[in-house]
Design a protein around this motif. Structure first.
Motif, PDB file in Angstrom:
ATOM      1  N   LEU A  36       0.818  -1.219   0.000  1.00  0.00           N
ATOM      2  CA  LEU A  36       0.000   0.000   0.000  1.00  0.00           C
ATOM      3  C   LEU A  36       0.848   1.264   0.000  1.00  0.00           C
ATOM      4  O   LEU A  36       0.348   2.345  -0.313  1.00  0.00           O
ATOM      5  CB  LEU A  36      -0.934   0.000   1.220  1.00  0.00           C
ATOM      6  N   CYS A  53      -4.496   4.450  -5.490  1.00  0.00           N
ATOM      7  CA  CYS A  53      -5.907   4.572  -5.072  1.00  0.00           C
ATOM      8  C   CYS A  53      -5.998   4.799  -3.563  1.00  0.00           C
ATOM      9  O   CYS A  53      -6.829   5.593  -3.090  1.00  0.00           O
ATOM     10  CB  CYS A  53      -6.686   3.328  -5.471  1.00  0.00           C
ATOM     11  N   PHE A  54      -5.148   4.108  -2.815  1.00  0.00           N
ATOM     12  CA  PHE A  54      -5.097   4.281  -1.363  1.00  0.00           C
ATOM     13  C   PHE A  54      -4.704   5.724  -1.019  1.00  0.00           C
ATOM     14  O   PHE A  54      -5.267   6.338  -0.100  1.00  0.00           O
ATOM     15  CB  PHE A  54      -4.079   3.294  -0.786  1.00  0.00           C
ATOM     16  N   LEU A  57      -7.647   8.065  -1.593  1.00  0.00           N
ATOM     17  CA  LEU A  57      -8.585   7.983  -0.474  1.00  0.00           C
ATOM     18  C   LEU A  57      -8.086   8.786   0.718  1.00  0.00           C
ATOM     19  O   LEU A  57      -8.874   9.443   1.424  1.00  0.00           O
ATOM     20  CB  LEU A  57      -8.786   6.519  -0.063  1.00  0.00           C
ATOM     21  N   ASP A  58      -6.796   8.739   0.956  1.00  0.00           N
ATOM     22  CA  ASP A  58      -6.221   9.499   2.067  1.00  0.00           C
ATOM     23  C   ASP A  58      -6.468  10.997   1.899  1.00  0.00           C
ATOM     24  O   ASP A  58      -6.692  11.716   2.873  1.00  0.00           O
ATOM     25  CB  ASP A  58      -4.721   9.212   2.169  1.00  0.00           C
ATOM     26  N   MET A  65      -5.301   7.813   6.415  1.00  0.00           N
ATOM     27  CA  MET A  65      -5.360   6.425   5.981  1.00  0.00           C
ATOM     28  C   MET A  65      -4.026   5.713   6.152  1.00  0.00           C
ATOM     29  O   MET A  65      -3.978   4.478   6.169  1.00  0.00           O
ATOM     30  CB  MET A  65      -5.796   6.352   4.511  1.00  0.00           C
ATOM     31  N   GLY A  70      -6.117   2.244   8.939  1.00  0.00           N
ATOM     32  CA  GLY A  70      -6.500   2.594   7.575  1.00  0.00           C
ATOM     33  C   GLY A  70      -6.313   1.427   6.620  1.00  0.00           C
ATOM     34  O   GLY A  70      -7.151   1.186   5.739  1.00  0.00           O
ATOM     35  N   PHE A  74      -9.320  -0.326   4.468  1.00  0.00           N
ATOM     36  CA  PHE A  74      -9.171  -0.412   3.016  1.00  0.00           C
ATOM     37  C   PHE A  74      -9.271  -1.868   2.560  1.00  0.00           C
ATOM     38  O   PHE A  74      -9.956  -2.177   1.581  1.00  0.00           O
ATOM     39  CB  PHE A  74      -7.830   0.190   2.602  1.00  0.00           C
ATOM     40  N   SER A  75      -8.595  -2.764   3.267  1.00  0.00           N
ATOM     41  CA  SER A  75      -8.587  -4.176   2.894  1.00  0.00           C
ATOM     42  C   SER A  75      -9.982  -4.784   3.009  1.00  0.00           C
ATOM     43  O   SER A  75     -10.421  -5.542   2.124  1.00  0.00           O
ATOM     44  CB  SER A  75      -7.606  -4.944   3.781  1.00  0.00           C
TER      45      SER A  75
END
Length: 407
Positions: A36, A53-54, A57-58, A65, A70, A74-75
């Motif tokens: 990640l 993508c992670f 989102l953060d 995240m 986080g 996410f997972s």
């Protein structure tokens, strides 16, 4: 009929919830938290798409995240996305197919769901990018069944390789065989479109595969400390998967003596193959009858490609890598999705033999119940080992001391 289909999907949804609750372990392993930390802010690096993508989102969400919490959220979100898309896929296949095939299709769905529903919530696989690759593949199969925007398989396959180079061995085979089947079915008119999509998709995936493996490490030394620090922040205990970092960021091939584990893999796959012989026999019976009855050379080639397409591309993984649980899931995923897609598309020859085999099995109700429930003994699938049952049987059959293996 629509109400009846919705009711069936509702019960499959209940099964998904129960399987999630049964096997949910909340733990995201160090390998998956490290991944990640990879993102395209450090350049067009290998396996950077999910981390990007992670990162988005953060930026969007009001909380940080880049913490272990986080990573857990996410997972689990990836797991939910996979479940929802899979249930929608089941609904779509039932909606597109004739009603007389529904009971047989539900049997395949239930058996496949027994493996798929808990696949990404266990300690071994929670947070694995395999879930995202599976999501992309399902999206592409939707397009193939619908017969619309099939050119989108090219960017979907490219995205899969950006997620993990292993996409070219693990999941792209589904696109390849379905496009090949369509090209053969339309060989008198319209085959060129499918051939173009297939060739361009394979070339795009191959170029990306070569780039990420051999040419994406130019700035590795410069970005390594930054990614390492971020990976530490995401991990549960500050641990970082250094072997993954060295390979994907620096381009090194860390020496790891995995031969003992691989020897175990070779033995376990034999044991697992014996355990699932009834399903192998049914598959061979289904596609074997299709090959035998198919008229003309190209139609026979079509069903041979459908039968062996997924296995052939996975052979390098089985030969060189040790994550046999993941490879077996890809095989189960391949056959379940391909058969459901072909029935939904109304492949006449396969549908006829699919229905005949179902009618033959239906005469033996106890056997049908056993075939449906038996996979509950073989799930969830692991990573290096395939299942707990096959792992333990392998140790007993081959007299392997427990202290020889770390799992």
């Amino acid at each position: 009929m629509k109400k009846n289909i919705r009711l069936k999907i509702f019960f499959l949804g209940i099964y998904a919830i129960l399987m999630t609750m049964r096997y949910f372990q909340t733990v995201v392993g160090m390998y998956n938290t490290t991944l990640l930390a990879f993102s395209y802010q450090y350049g067009f690096i290998s396996r950077g798409l999910v981390g990007t993508c992670f990162q988005w989102l953060d930026r969007i969400l009001p909380w940080d995240m880049y913490t272990y919490r986080g990573a857990q959220m996410f997972s689990f979100g990836l797991h939910l996305m996979f479940l929802m898309l899979l249930l929608v896929f089941f609904w779509y296949c039932l909606s597109k197919s004739e009603r007389l095939f529904h009971t047989g299709m539900l049997g395949i769905m239930f058996i496949f769901a027994t493996f798929a529903f808990p696949e990404f919530v266990t300690f071994e696989n929670m947070g694995r990018v395999d879930s995202v690759m599976a999501i992309l593949t399902l999206a592409g199969v939707f397009l193939v069944i619908a017969g619309k925007f099939e050119w989108m398989l090219i960017p979907l396959a490219a995205a899969g390789v950006c997620i993990h180079q292993g996409y070219v061995l693990m999941f792209i085979s589904i696109f390849i065989v379905l496009l090949t089947a369509k090209a053969i079915d339309h060989r008198k008119k319209g085959w060129g479109k499918y051939a173009f999509i297939l060739i361009f998709m394979v070339l795009t995936a191959a170029v990306l595969f070569l780039y990420f493996n051999y040419f994406s490490h130019e700035y590795g030394e410069e970005i390594y400390p930054k990614i390492y620090e971020r990976a530490q922040a995401i991990s549960a205990d500050g641990g970082v998967h250094k072997q993954l970092m060295d390979h994907e960021i620096l381009g090194e091939n860390p020496a790891a003596d995995e031969w003992t584990l691989h020897l175990f893999n070779f033995r376990e796959i034999l044991v697992f193959g014996i355990l699932v012989l009834p399903y192998i026999w049914i598959l061979m019976l289904l596609f074997g009858r299709c090959v035998k009855e198919a008229s003309g050379f190209w139609q026979k080639i079509k069903y041979l490609v459908l039968l062996f397409g997924g296995d052939i591309l996975l052979l390098p993984d089985f030969a060189m890598k040790i994550d046999y649980g993941r490879w077996v899931f890809c095989i189960i995923f391949y056959y379940a999705i391909v058969i459901l897609a072909l029935v939904a598309n109304g492949d006449q020859l396969l549908c006829r033999h699919f229905y005949k085999i179902f009618c033959q099995l239906k005469k033996w109700q106890a056997l049908c119940i056993l075939l449906l429930l038996y996979p509950t003994l073989l799930t969830p699938l692991g990573d290096i080992w395939i299942t707990e049952l096959s792992k333990n049987l392998t140790k007993v059959v081959f007299r392997i001391p427990g202290d020889m293996l770390f799992f």
